[in-house]
Design a protein around this motif. Structure first.
Motif, PDB file in Angstrom:
ATOM      1  N   VAL A 167     -21.904  31.459 108.739  1.00  0.00           N
ATOM      2  CA  VAL A 167     -21.318  32.786 108.942  1.00  0.00           C
ATOM      3  C   VAL A 167     -20.458  33.101 107.722  1.00  0.00           C
ATOM      4  O   VAL A 167     -19.544  32.343 107.388  1.00  0.00           O
ATOM      5  CB  VAL A 167     -20.467  32.824 110.220  1.00  0.00           C
ATOM      6  N   THR A 168     -20.749  34.217 107.066  1.00  0.00           N
ATOM      7  CA  THR A 168     -20.063  34.579 105.823  1.00  0.00           C
ATOM      8  C   THR A 168     -19.444  35.965 105.962  1.00  0.00           C
ATOM      9  O   THR A 168     -20.099  36.893 106.467  1.00  0.00           O
ATOM     10  CB  THR A 168     -21.040  34.571 104.622  1.00  0.00           C
ATOM     11  N   ASP A 169     -18.192  36.101 105.536  1.00  0.00           N
ATOM     12  CA  ASP A 169     -17.534  37.409 105.545  1.00  0.00           C
ATOM     13  C   ASP A 169     -16.746  37.589 104.253  1.00  0.00           C
ATOM     14  O   ASP A 169     -16.450  36.609 103.552  1.00  0.00           O
ATOM     15  CB  ASP A 169     -16.594  37.530 106.750  1.00  0.00           C
ATOM     16  N   ARG A 170     -16.411  38.823 103.945  1.00  0.00           N
ATOM     17  CA  ARG A 170     -15.612  39.114 102.745  1.00  0.00           C
ATOM     18  C   ARG A 170     -14.269  39.688 103.188  1.00  0.00           C
ATOM     19  O   ARG A 170     -14.207  40.679 103.895  1.00  0.00           O
ATOM     20  CB  ARG A 170     -16.331  40.111 101.835  1.00  0.00           C
ATOM     21  N   GLY A 171     -13.207  39.002 102.783  1.00  0.00           N
ATOM     22  CA  GLY A 171     -11.867  39.431 103.164  1.00  0.00           C
ATOM     23  C   GLY A 171     -10.840  38.638 102.390  1.00  0.00           C
ATOM     24  O   GLY A 171     -11.051  38.312 101.216  1.00  0.00           O
ATOM     25  N   ARG A 172      -9.763  38.318 103.054  1.00  0.00           N
ATOM     26  CA  ARG A 172      -8.704  37.570 102.392  1.00  0.00           C
ATOM     27  C   ARG A 172      -9.181  36.169 102.042  1.00  0.00           C
ATOM     28  O   ARG A 172      -9.783  35.477 102.862  1.00  0.00           O
ATOM     29  CB  ARG A 172      -7.487  37.470 103.318  1.00  0.00           C
ATOM     30  N   GLU A 173      -8.906  35.751 100.812  1.00  0.00           N
ATOM     31  CA  GLU A 173      -9.306  34.408 100.379  1.00  0.00           C
ATOM     32  C   GLU A 173      -8.382  33.372 101.018  1.00  0.00           C
ATOM     33  O   GLU A 173      -7.180  33.567 101.151  1.00  0.00           O
ATOM     34  CB  GLU A 173      -9.224  34.298  98.857  1.00  0.00           C
ATOM     35  N   LEU A 174      -8.979  32.260 101.435  1.00  0.00           N
ATOM     36  CA  LEU A 174      -8.220  31.170 102.035  1.00  0.00           C
ATOM     37  C   LEU A 174      -7.858  30.141 100.972  1.00  0.00           C
ATOM     38  O   LEU A 174      -8.714  29.744 100.178  1.00  0.00           O
ATOM     39  CB  LEU A 174      -9.034  30.500 103.151  1.00  0.00           C
ATOM     40  N   SER A 175      -6.610  29.726 100.958  1.00  0.00           N
ATOM     41  CA  SER A 175      -6.161  28.737  99.976  1.00  0.00           C
ATOM     42  C   SER A 175      -6.727  27.367 100.322  1.00  0.00           C
ATOM     43  O   SER A 175      -7.107  27.104 101.473  1.00  0.00           O
ATOM     44  CB  SER A 175      -4.631  28.675  99.967  1.00  0.00           C
ATOM     45  N   PRO A 176      -6.784  26.435  99.346  1.00  0.00           N
ATOM     46  CA  PRO A 176      -7.244  25.073  99.642  1.00  0.00           C
ATOM     47  C   PRO A 176      -6.425  24.405 100.738  1.00  0.00           C
ATOM     48  O   PRO A 176      -6.965  23.671 101.567  1.00  0.00           O
ATOM     49  CB  PRO A 176      -7.084  24.354  98.296  1.00  0.00           C
ATOM     50  N   GLU A 177      -5.113  24.672 100.754  1.00  0.00           N
ATOM     51  CA  GLU A 177      -4.260  24.088 101.795  1.00  0.00           C
ATOM     52  C   GLU A 177      -4.641  24.616 103.177  1.00  0.00           C
ATOM     53  O   GLU A 177      -4.657  23.873 104.164  1.00  0.00           O
ATOM     54  CB  GLU A 177      -2.783  24.392 101.516  1.00  0.00           C
ATOM     55  N   HIS A 178      -4.949  25.920 103.223  1.00  0.00           N
ATOM     56  CA  HIS A 178      -5.369  26.525 104.486  1.00  0.00           C
ATOM     57  C   HIS A 178      -6.701  25.938 104.935  1.00  0.00           C
ATOM     58  O   HIS A 178      -6.886  25.620 106.123  1.00  0.00           O
ATOM     59  CB  HIS A 178      -5.479  28.034 104.307  1.00  0.00           C
ATOM     60  N   LEU A 179      -7.640  25.759 104.003  1.00  0.00           N
ATOM     61  CA  LEU A 179      -8.951  25.215 104.346  1.00  0.00           C
ATOM     62  C   LEU A 179      -8.841  23.787 104.877  1.00  0.00           C
ATOM     63  O   LEU A 179      -9.619  23.378 105.741  1.00  0.00           O
ATOM     64  CB  LEU A 179      -9.869  25.232 103.113  1.00  0.00           C
ATOM     65  N   GLU A 180      -7.880  23.011 104.350  1.00  0.00           N
ATOM     66  CA  GLU A 180      -7.712  21.637 104.803  1.00  0.00           C
ATOM     67  C   GLU A 180      -7.243  21.567 106.251  1.00  0.00           C
ATOM     68  O   GLU A 180      -7.560  20.631 106.973  1.00  0.00           O
ATOM     69  CB  GLU A 180      -6.703  20.900 103.911  1.00  0.00           C
ATOM     70  N   ARG A 181      -6.503  22.580 106.696  1.00  0.00           N
ATOM     71  CA  ARG A 181      -5.901  22.528 108.027  1.00  0.00           C
ATOM     72  C   ARG A 181      -6.561  23.475 109.035  1.00  0.00           C
ATOM     73  O   ARG A 181      -6.184  23.485 110.202  1.00  0.00           O
ATOM     74  CB  ARG A 181      -4.414  22.877 107.944  1.00  0.00           C
ATOM     75  N   ILE A 182      -7.532  24.236 108.587  1.00  0.00           N
ATOM     76  CA  ILE A 182      -8.045  25.320 109.428  1.00  0.00           C
ATOM     77  C   ILE A 182      -8.736  24.811 110.698  1.00  0.00           C
ATOM     78  O   ILE A 182      -8.830  25.526 111.689  1.00  0.00           O
ATOM     79  CB  ILE A 182      -9.008  26.217 108.606  1.00  0.00           C
TER      80      ILE A 182
END
Length: 383
Positions: A309-324
């Motif tokens: 699933v792919t969307d275009r919006g706010r970019e997620l930081s690497p720190e956010h991706l680690e904890r998402i």
């Protein structure tokens, strides 16, 4: 530590301990034998003749009596040697038993969660390392459980506040409708629409609240069956058309007309729902949310069902991706009462994927965010 690591540590510890006890016992036996024989020979060389003559004279110069006393003396010397060897070996056994006492005390310290590392003699170094590993892992698990509990309590407070907000609005608008029966039709319709929207929001919050109270990732049952993955994905997408239209989003399906797959359809539907809900909530208005699916053959010939699933919006930081995918994790921007969940959707999605033997990954680059789910199929599916 896994089973293989534990088995290796156990073998290493047994070998080191047995070698240490055997080596110490043999050294003590040799030392005792050398000292004992040295004392015996020294005694015989210095006092042997004198005592032999004294005994000969005491028995009236009887050769037979003198020989019996000499033999008895040699027997006593041999018995003393044997008793000494037994005592030395017994000392070695007692030393080995003291190691077990140390081990029991160390295990007790670990269970009692005493402070400081486990300290054992060098012969028990593998066990000390293993126990310290268990202790460290237990402390990490306890900290993680405590943090999760604190986060859970914090989110319950957030949800309680969020629940009160739409409930207050519902009561207010219903009170207006009851107290003002002569309101114009258009005003009454508008108030009714607002009340219904607030009621739907209240229902969502209550669902999230109950999700928190019964949440247990370790008990997700998986019951696989064969079904058409393409039709399945299309049906899930259709449920999001009203929500997507409200944000001027386009939902795009990218996949084959038919896609035979083997999985737990109900559980995978929840995964796709959670991921799509996240994408629709955070995609920029007027953009598209694309759902791609298909079978992917790995280099080893194993087949995987891919859902992206792919969307275009706010970019997620690497720190956010680690904890998402952590339990109860929510971005700060998702705390408003008009959006954002309890932080369980993506965590549950990951656990369902892993319960299938697969996984879920997230990437974000230049505002293009993708969530990819992999469900194992086996080499024969789709052939």
């Amino acid at each position: 530590m896994d089973a293989s690591g534990f088995s290796q540590a156990k073998q290493d510890q047994t070998r080191r301990l047995s070698n240490s006890v055997l080596r110490r016992t043999l050294v003590n036996v040799v030392v005792f034998a050398v000292v004992y024989l040295a004392l015996f020979l020294g005694f015989m060389n210095t006092l042997g003749s004198s005592l032999s003559n004294l005994a000969y004279n005491l028995v009236g110069q009887s050769y037979w009596m003198h020989t019996a006393i000499a033999n008895l003396f040699l027997v006593c010397v041999a018995v003393g040697f044997i008793v000494g060897i037994v005592l030395v070996v017994r000392s070695g056994i007692n030393r080995a038993l003291r190691y077990f006492d140390l081990l029991l005390d160390s295990v007790t310290d670990v269970l009692a969660k005493s402070e400081g590392p486990v300290v054992l003699p060098s012969e028990l170094a593998p066990t000390a390392l293993f126990l310290n590993g268990i202790k460290a892992e237990g402390e990490r698990s306890e900290r993680a459980a405590k943090a999760a509990e604190e986060r859970k309590n914090e989110l319950v407070v957030y949800l309680a506040h969020d629940i009160k907000t739409p409930l207050t609005s519902i009561i207010g608008y219903l009170t207006l409708l009851e107290e003002s029966p002569d309101l114009p039709v258009d005003v009454r319709a508008r108030y009714t629409g607002i009340t219904l929207a607030k009621a739907y929001r209240l229902e969502e919050l209550l669902d999230e609240f109950f999700e928190i109270t019964r949440y247990n990732l370790q008990t997700i049952p998986i019951e696989r069956s064969r079904f058409d993955g393409a039709l399945f994905v299309s049906q899930v997408i259709e449920e999001f058309y009203p929500l997507a239209e409200g944000r001027s989003l386009s939902l795009v399906f990218d996949g084959p007309d038919e896609l035979p797959v083997f999985a737990d359809a109900g559980r995978v539907a929840r995964v796709l729902n959670n991921v799509l809900k996240n994408a629709v909530a955070y995609a920029d208005a007027g953009t598209e949310v694309r759902v791609r699916t298909g079978l992917v053959v790995a280099p080893d010939g194993f087949v995987w069902w891919e859902l992206t699933v792919t969307d275009r919006g706010r970019e997620l930081s690497p720190e956010h991706l680690e904890r998402i995918f952590e339990k109860f994790f929510r971005a700060d921007a998702a705390r408003g009462s008009d959006g954002g969940g309890a932080g369980l959707g993506l965590a549950i999605a990951r656990e369902i994927a892993r319960a299938h033997g697969g996984d879920i990954y997230a990437t974000s680059d230049a505002g293009l965010t993708s969530f990819t789910v992999w469900i194992p199929q086996g080499p024969s599916v789709g052939k």
